[in-house]
Design a protein around this motif. Structure first.
Motif, PDB file in Angstrom:
ATOM      1  N   VAL A 157       0.540   5.771   0.935  1.00  0.00           N
ATOM      2  CA  VAL A 157      -0.242   6.932   1.350  1.00  0.00           C
ATOM      3  C   VAL A 157       0.180   8.094   0.472  1.00  0.00           C
ATOM      4  N   ASP A 158      -0.796   8.662  -0.241  1.00  0.00           N
ATOM      5  CA  ASP A 158      -0.567   9.826  -1.097  1.00  0.00           C
ATOM      6  C   ASP A 158      -1.238  11.039  -0.467  1.00  0.00           C
ATOM      7  N   THR A 189      -5.781  16.335   0.953  1.00  0.00           N
ATOM      8  CA  THR A 189      -6.467  15.060   0.717  1.00  0.00           C
ATOM      9  C   THR A 189      -5.460  13.939   0.867  1.00  0.00           C
ATOM     10  N   TRP A 190      -5.774  12.988   1.746  1.00  0.00           N
ATOM     11  CA  TRP A 190      -4.910  11.848   2.028  1.00  0.00           C
ATOM     12  C   TRP A 190      -5.568  10.603   1.439  1.00  0.00           C
ATOM     13  N   ASP A 191      -4.831   9.847   0.651  1.00  0.00           N
ATOM     14  CA  ASP A 191      -5.359   8.628   0.050  1.00  0.00           C
ATOM     15  C   ASP A 191      -4.513   7.432   0.452  1.00  0.00           C
ATOM     16  N   ALA A 205      -0.524  14.973  -6.549  1.00  0.00           N
ATOM     17  CA  ALA A 205      -0.351  14.025  -5.445  1.00  0.00           C
ATOM     18  C   ALA A 205       1.101  13.590  -5.296  1.00  0.00           C
ATOM     19  N   VAL A 246      -3.865   3.851  -0.661  1.00  0.00           N
ATOM     20  CA  VAL A 246      -4.070   3.104  -1.894  1.00  0.00           C
ATOM     21  C   VAL A 246      -3.501   1.706  -1.731  1.00  0.00           C
ATOM     22  N   THR A 272       3.454  10.664  -3.036  1.00  0.00           N
ATOM     23  CA  THR A 272       3.474   9.503  -2.147  1.00  0.00           C
ATOM     24  C   THR A 272       4.425   9.810  -0.995  1.00  0.00           C
ATOM     25  N   TRP A 288       0.841  -1.184   0.000  1.00  0.00           N
ATOM     26  CA  TRP A 288       0.000   0.000   0.000  1.00  0.00           C
ATOM     27  C   TRP A 288       0.879   1.238   0.000  1.00  0.00           C
TER      28      TRP A 288
END
Length: 190
Positions: free
Chosen positions: A84-85, A183-185, A136, A187, A138, A82
């Motif tokens: 985090v972006d 904004t935190w994603d 974005a 993935v 990472t 995984w």
């Protein structure tokens, strides 16, 4: 005599068979378990405001910090890795915008596992400050086969930086509140 010998021979074979388990009775049972995917989530931290800043003759850099830790839970069982972006919108007061490239973020300072678990820890994806209001970026990643479990990561103090340039900041009155949304994603991918 032949009957005696045959009887003794048969008795010897039977006792040998019992001793070696040739006449054993073996049973098997199957048992199963259904494992379901667990939580896959990201908990973020609040951000301390930059507060009030005054325009100066030259561009000035101001810093602020996060109020706490971030937590990633990968209990999915997929083990695909995984990342985090993070991205941010341009600072805007509703009418005017500060230019892209105004907001940057320092690399993650610590990553640790919460509780028990195995496998390699996730790693910071950057080693230098990155602009986050122009696409974005990472910031943390776990490669395939790692990152299973619960992890906390932190940024250093003053991790967020804004550059305020008097030649690009526009005010419609004596002061203006500019805001940006981060904004935190999380993935599921290496």
């Amino acid at each position: 005599m032949k009957k005696k010998l045959l009887g003794l021979g048969l008795a010897a074979v039977m006792s040998l068979s019992f001793a070696t388990g040739a006449f054993a009775d073996t049973k098997t049972n199957n048992v199963d378990v259904t494992i379901e995917s667990g939580e896959f989530s990201l908990a973020t931290s609040n951000i301390v405001s930059f507060g009030k800043v005054k325009l100066k003759e030259t561009p000035q850099t101001y810093n602020t910090s996060f109020g706490g830790k971030f937590t990633v839970k990968d209990l999915s069982g997929r083990q695909v890795g995984w990342r985090v972006d993070v991205s941010a919108t341009q600072f805007s007061d509703g009418t005017n915008k500060l230019p892209k490239g105004t907001l940057s973020l320092s690399p993650v300072s610590t990553i640790k596992r919460v509780g028990t678990g195995q496998g390699a820890l996730p790693v910071p994806a950057t080693t230098a400050n990155k602009i986050i209001d122009d696409g974005a970026v990472t910031i943390v990643k776990a490669n395939a086969g790692s990152g299973m479990g619960v992890f906390e990561f932190e940024f250093p103090q003053n991790a967020l930086s804004i550059v305020v340039d008097p030649t690009t900041a526009k005010l419609n009155s004596e002061n203006a509140v500019y805001t940006s949304t981060l904004t935190w994603d999380l993935v599921q991918a290496p």
